[in-house]
Design a protein around this motif. Structure first.
Motif, PDB file in Angstrom:
ATOM      1  N   UNK A 160     -11.812  10.042  -6.065  1.00  0.00           N
ATOM      2  CA  UNK A 160     -10.774   9.483  -5.192  1.00  0.00           C
ATOM      3  C   UNK A 160      -9.392   9.995  -5.580  1.00  0.00           C
ATOM      4  N   UNK A 161      -9.102  10.034  -6.859  1.00  0.00           N
ATOM      5  CA  UNK A 161      -7.791  10.523  -7.298  1.00  0.00           C
ATOM      6  C   UNK A 161      -7.603  11.994  -6.930  1.00  0.00           C
ATOM      7  N   UNK A 162      -8.664  12.792  -7.060  1.00  0.00           N
ATOM      8  CA  UNK A 162      -8.566  14.214  -6.733  1.00  0.00           C
ATOM      9  C   UNK A 162      -8.369  14.414  -5.234  1.00  0.00           C
ATOM     10  N   UNK A 180      -3.061   7.420   2.869  1.00  0.00           N
ATOM     11  CA  UNK A 180      -3.165   5.957   2.983  1.00  0.00           C
ATOM     12  C   UNK A 180      -4.621   5.513   2.940  1.00  0.00           C
ATOM     13  N   UNK A 181      -5.500   6.311   3.557  1.00  0.00           N
ATOM     14  CA  UNK A 181      -6.925   5.986   3.539  1.00  0.00           C
ATOM     15  C   UNK A 181      -7.480   6.027   2.123  1.00  0.00           C
ATOM     16  N   UNK A 182      -7.115   7.076   1.382  1.00  0.00           N
ATOM     17  CA  UNK A 182      -7.598   7.178  -0.002  1.00  0.00           C
ATOM     18  C   UNK A 182      -6.938   6.139  -0.902  1.00  0.00           C
ATOM     19  N   UNK A 183      -5.713   5.726  -0.564  1.00  0.00           N
ATOM     20  CA  UNK A 183      -5.061   4.656  -1.324  1.00  0.00           C
ATOM     21  C   UNK A 183      -5.811   3.335  -1.126  1.00  0.00           C
ATOM     22  N   UNK A 184      -6.252   3.093   0.108  1.00  0.00           N
ATOM     23  CA  UNK A 184      -7.036   1.893   0.394  1.00  0.00           C
ATOM     24  C   UNK A 184      -8.371   1.929  -0.340  1.00  0.00           C
ATOM     25  N   UNK A 185      -8.978   3.116  -0.359  1.00  0.00           N
ATOM     26  CA  UNK A 185     -10.253   3.268  -1.059  1.00  0.00           C
ATOM     27  C   UNK A 185     -10.068   3.031  -2.551  1.00  0.00           C
ATOM     28  N   UNK A 186      -8.959   3.522  -3.082  1.00  0.00           N
ATOM     29  CA  UNK A 186      -8.683   3.330  -4.500  1.00  0.00           C
ATOM     30  C   UNK A 186      -8.472   1.849  -4.819  1.00  0.00           C
ATOM     31  N   UNK A 187      -7.828   1.123  -3.920  1.00  0.00           N
ATOM     32  CA  UNK A 187      -7.616  -0.312  -4.117  1.00  0.00           C
ATOM     33  C   UNK A 187      -8.953  -1.047  -4.177  1.00  0.00           C
TER      34      UNK A 187
END
Length: 284
Positions: A160-162, A180-187
């Motif tokens: 996810x970070x990559x 924003x999508x990957x930020x939501x996934x990270x959350x």
């Protein structure tokens, strides 16, 4: 999920399984905490069997449900295009049924069928179960799933970070929505990782204590330590569903809507009762 159809998806079915197992574990731990303070509270061997088996069963189902949630998240991130065909509603329900059936067959049935030690105190959990059975439960229902969870989340966080970094640096035109999508996934991953970490902190000391009791009988934990560990495991099972619900936007909005509707219905019923009430002085 029974009230809101929008919550009925594969991921939430698994979350519901985890919440149910944690709820059952909370109920099962109440008499366990009582026995910690008063070992003579229960003396019947069948009651002891039901007590300890229910705790091990519910905790195992919670761990396996959390493992399934993690695998679901892994497939959603690593196989986004094939995910809808791999993870289906029927397959998810079947998986949940298999997990719970496995728990019944490996945890609940064996002790009642005679695979247990007799003539021991109900308080002595480590000597109540059969020696080989408790080692099987420790390895297959505890240690291996927990190690698998750690590996999965370490891998997912790196992916996810990559991908988030790639979306920001190499795709400026679409970086906003994708980032924003990957930020939501990270959350979501952080929420699940917190639950995994809390579960490990709550249960690993208790499991270690059981193993010490088995292999080093001369080592006896004090009542204070047993009390702290009992309450820690109880708080873990009580907090997990709440923690997940508070950090999940669909569950959070559904909870607010449900509470709002219930309160509105309650106040409406109270107003109707007040308006329909007949004053004693008006009755002939």
């Amino acid at each position: 999920m029974a009230r809101f159809r929008r919550l009925r998806n594969c991921s939430n079915y698994l979350t519901g399984s985890m919440a149910l197992s944690d709820f059952l574990l909370s109920l099962a731990l109440i008499p366990g905490v009582k026995i910690t303070f008063d070992p003579s509270f229960v003396s019947d061997v069948n009651v002891c069997t039901a007590l300890w088996c229910s705790q091990v069963f519910a905790s195992s189902m919670s761990v396996f449900s959390l493992l399934c949630i993690s695998l679901d998240r892994l497939l959603k991130i690593c196989k986004p295009l094939r995910y809808p065909s791999i993870v289906t509603e029927r397959g998810t329900v079947y998986t949940i049924c298999v997990i719970w059936a496995y728990g019944v067959c490996t945890i609940l049935v064996p002790p009642f069928a005679g695979l247990r030690n007799s003539h021991v105190s109900c308080f002595d959990f480590s000597r109540f179960f059969n020696y080989y059975h408790i080692h099987y439960l420790f390895v297959c229902n505890g240690l291996l799933p927990f190690i698998t969870l750690l590996v999965i989340y370490g891998y997912l966080f790196s992916i996810v970070r990559e991908k988030r970094r790639t979306a920001i640096n190499h795709e400026p035109a679409a970086s906003g929505n994708e980032a924003a999508s990957w930020r939501k996934e990270l959350k979501t991953l952080i929420t699940l990782a917190v639950i995994v970490g809390f579960t490990g902190v709550a249960w690993l000391p208790s499991i270690t204590l059981v193993m010490l009791d088995l292999h080093f009988p001369m080592v006896h934990a004090s009542l204070t330590w047993r009390t702290v560990l009992s309450w820690l495991t109880y708080m873990n099972s009580a907090v997990n569903p709440i923690l997940y619900a508070l950090r999940s936007e669909p569950f959070k909005s559904a909870s607010k809507e449900l509470i709002s509707k219930d309160l509105s219905s309650l106040f409406t019923n109270l107003r109707e009762m007040r308006s329909n009430r007949v004053h004693p002085s008006t009755v002939s």
